[in-house]
Design a protein around this motif. Sequence first.
Motif, PDB file in Angstrom:
ATOM      1  N   CYS A   1     -33.441 -56.583  -9.647  1.00 20.79           N
ATOM      2  CA  CYS A   1     -33.974 -56.369  -8.165  1.00 20.79           C
ATOM      3  C   CYS A   1     -32.546 -56.055  -7.724  1.00 20.79           C
TER       4      CYS A   1
ATOM      5  N   ASN B   1     -38.952 -61.652 -11.322  1.00 21.08           N
ATOM      6  CA  ASN B   1     -38.364 -60.344 -11.789  1.00 21.08           C
ATOM      7  C   ASN B   1     -36.849 -60.148 -11.583  1.00 21.08           C
TER       8      ASN B   1
ATOM      9  N   SER C   1     -37.656 -53.708  -6.090  1.00 20.33           N
ATOM     10  CA  SER C   1     -37.623 -53.603  -7.574  1.00 20.33           C
ATOM     11  C   SER C   1     -36.878 -52.587  -8.250  1.00 20.33           C
TER      12      SER C   1
END
Length: 1022
Positions: free
Chosen positions: A438, A435, A387
């Motif tokens: 990344c 997400n 992340s």
Amino acid sequence: MEALQSRMRALIAKSDDIMRRVEYGNLQGRSTFNEVSNWLQDVESIKGIVSDTQKNFEEHKKCWKGLFPNYYRGWKISKKSSILIGQIDELITVGSFENGVTIEPLPLATNALPTMPIVGKTADLARQEILNCILGTEKRIIGVHGMGGVGKTTIMRNIHNNLSQQSESKHFDCFIWITVSSDEDVNKLQRKIAKELKIDMKEDDGEDGAARKIFNALKRQRKSLLILDDMWDAFNLDEVGIPIRSEENGCKVVLTTRNKGICGQMQAHAIEVRVLSEEESWEFFKDTVVMGGVFLSKDIENLAREVAQQCYNLPLAIKTAGRSMCGVDNVAVWKEALKDLKEANGEFKDFDMVFAPLKFSYTRLHDTVLQYCFLFCSLYPEDHVISANELIDNWICEGLIDNKGTREDGINKGHTILDRLIEVSMLEKCKYNGNPICVKMRDLLRDMAIGITRAENPRSVIYAGRQLQDPIKFPEDAERISLMDNNIKVLFGEPNCQHLLTLFLQKNPLQVISPDSYFNHMCTLRVLDLSWTRIKVLPESISNLKNLRALLLGNCEFLEEVPSLSNLEELRVLDLSFTSIRELPSGMEAMVKLQRLNLDRTKELSVFPTGIIPRLPFLEELRMYKRVVSMTTEGARIEEIVNSTQLANLEIHFTDLSSFLYHVNSGNWPMMKNFRLCVGSSVSPYHVSNSSVEINSCNLIGEDNSLLLPYNTQWLHIISCEIVSLWNVMRSLNTSELCGCRLNSCEKMEFLMADEEPLLPNLKELEMIQMPELLALCKGIPSLDSLKSLESLEVSFCHKLKYLLPARLLPQLRRLKHINVSWCYEMEEIVAEEEGMEKGRNEDKSSMTMTHSQLQTLRIFQLPNLKSIPSRVLICDALETIIIGRCRQLKKLPFYVHNLASALKQIRVLRVDEEWWDTLEWDHPQIKAHFQSLLKFTNEFRWDSSQLSLSALDLCFRSLLSLSARSLPLSVARRDLWKLANSTPSLVDRALSPLHSLSHRSLSLGTASFSRVVSPDFKVRS
């Protein structure tokens, strides 16, 4: 008794018919509905009861040869028979199963993998040879081998994307991509495959049990392609559970490896990927360099050719080195670069030749901060998705990024560094679990980075993801140590690491750190990550880490107490989310430099002490989302948060509407960069967007319950609220910033808006889910401004909705690009003309047209009564994708030969609807031919996997809450969940399995009980 036997024969006949349908469906790879399985079990159960009753009746007849009957016993048998007849009749009625007895397997994701184009004829020839073997029938296992950096993964990703995106699925039903790490074992590989197949693997599943599950899942797919990328060791495919493909079905396997011997060990047909030719290498290098706008003079071109030659014709090395020289137009710099690259080749002459140009690219960063940030990434396991937020936080806390300004300033600097490393191909950008930001580190670059940290500063010891069970001895000169993602349960001793800055211990089943003095000699430690461990008690020596800047304890669900933090005056980040702490650590008021405090989902924490927040002058981020905490007389009042002018990011849960409205009225929103605010007694497990407000289980009817929002709210979620019309709630709001709205389970709402209500003219996304009384979007004539900016409309589980859009609303929805409608059982039309508008019209509808110029995607699923999309001809010049499933009353698509959708790229139809497709009516053979050329029958739809699970479990959550006030048979609960959630039995069972212990045959629980069983991030807690 004769009546009982007659009804039993009817039930058995029906049961046999159902069993045949189930067996036939299972042979086609379909799963049995849970309600059907439970019905069959109930039939077996009643068979035994009826058999016992018949035996009792026969014994009763034999008593004294029937001369002296026992009338009382006969009466009891007769009464029991009557009850059984009633139960049998009920089973026969329930066993109609109008929606069928089986369902298709859970959709398998076939999203395109990020990759670069194949470079050079050499690589393209290898691609074609591999593709021919994949599509042929002779080679069942294919081994693609070649040296590191030669482009094996790039070729296979291009093949994967090409096959999985084809409009006609004539080759494979599903595609599975697995990246195999160097430390892989059979069980770890099985779990990766199971995750891709959406198999529910339990922690105690051994290799044999896992192999059976994988084997059965793959056998259900008629043809599947399994790609195992970056194999370091040979595996027995039978042990893993992979069925070898026959000509008709099974699984075709492609593996990539640097070691040709592995191909032989796995009996794979070997295909070598060779390096590029000299000319191909030069063209690739030149194209990479000139992307920066460099004009290659004769002098620079000669030097550039030599630099390219030092890359050994390896695509990865050429790309990385070329990116590092992108934009350089100084001859002297090129000469220095060539010198450095030759020296690097000499340094790595005994190693993999690709390391030299990679080390050259590292050196060419010419910035110690960039280099150290790059080396930091090697602390994570091989192929680990990192992340960006987590990585940048660690960079800041270790001191790699000078954070003299605000936390936001440091984050911005971090993203600048990250973008630079991506730009020069040292890191690879990717997405994971929704997400969008990344990164990954290619294994060769990670190997090179680990080699650097062994010999140069910062000295690092990296054993991440190595399945260690025993800890290693920490070297005294180590600056970074990573033992993350191992199987370490105990840490002991008193390591002497006076220079240690970062210690990664996360993702271990760590339970004990002993003795209490364990951290005494780590006085320089700045980042300590113990998240995702099973630690119960922290050693007291943590209190002595005076230089610690980040203490990460998130998801330590057994942690109940943290030692005093009064000495941690340098601490910037404290993460206690998902822990079981009952009170905040003492001494928090002394952490005057604290910038980020995360208390998300700390459900045992009942009180937030008063006076702490005012003493944290640099606190910029406070997260207490999905955690109901007292903010009244026992602890800190809401004023402490409202008056904290430094807060830029706030996530908090208000128990009632009044305290939320007080917060809104404070007017402190110009300082807020981001917020997530939840209001109400319960919390939805939906992922909630940034700058969002969720109103849950509140009464929004009447003037006394008027709603206020922060002016910069971007998303509004209204869930399980009493609400009549959305406009009644929104009319007094400044909604200029609002771009998205979700309505879920608002049972009293019949219309979204009424006559002339100018509803949300700036709204871009609208979702309506499980609105049982919704009759139409608009009652009467809509305002010309209503929803005029809408781009995406999603509607599901609205069973009274007979049409989605009135035709008169369509002209003002000029920006609508995406329509997604599913599970609306009464819907008959997507676009309809209401009664009254058609009166007096005698023209043929087929001659009339309806234009929607911006629509790009139309997805309709499980609409059993849908008869038309519209009844008129639809003109959609921008339409690219049509997805249809389970809409079998639809007889005709709304297109005409002169108005074919020119931008259309694909039509996806569920494979079970092939027969339906063949019965569609067409006005002209040319229309049918056009659509047939774009058609792909599939076992899956392109769902976002995280949203699918999220929606399904959210519906499970809400359905269970609706059952909380009454006790119902577990089979009924499971059936109701099944009807609500487009999910697999395993997903529903996963949500319900912890509840079996509450009652064997019934389910009765409250909101709090269920929220403890299922954690808000959808991981079921044992």
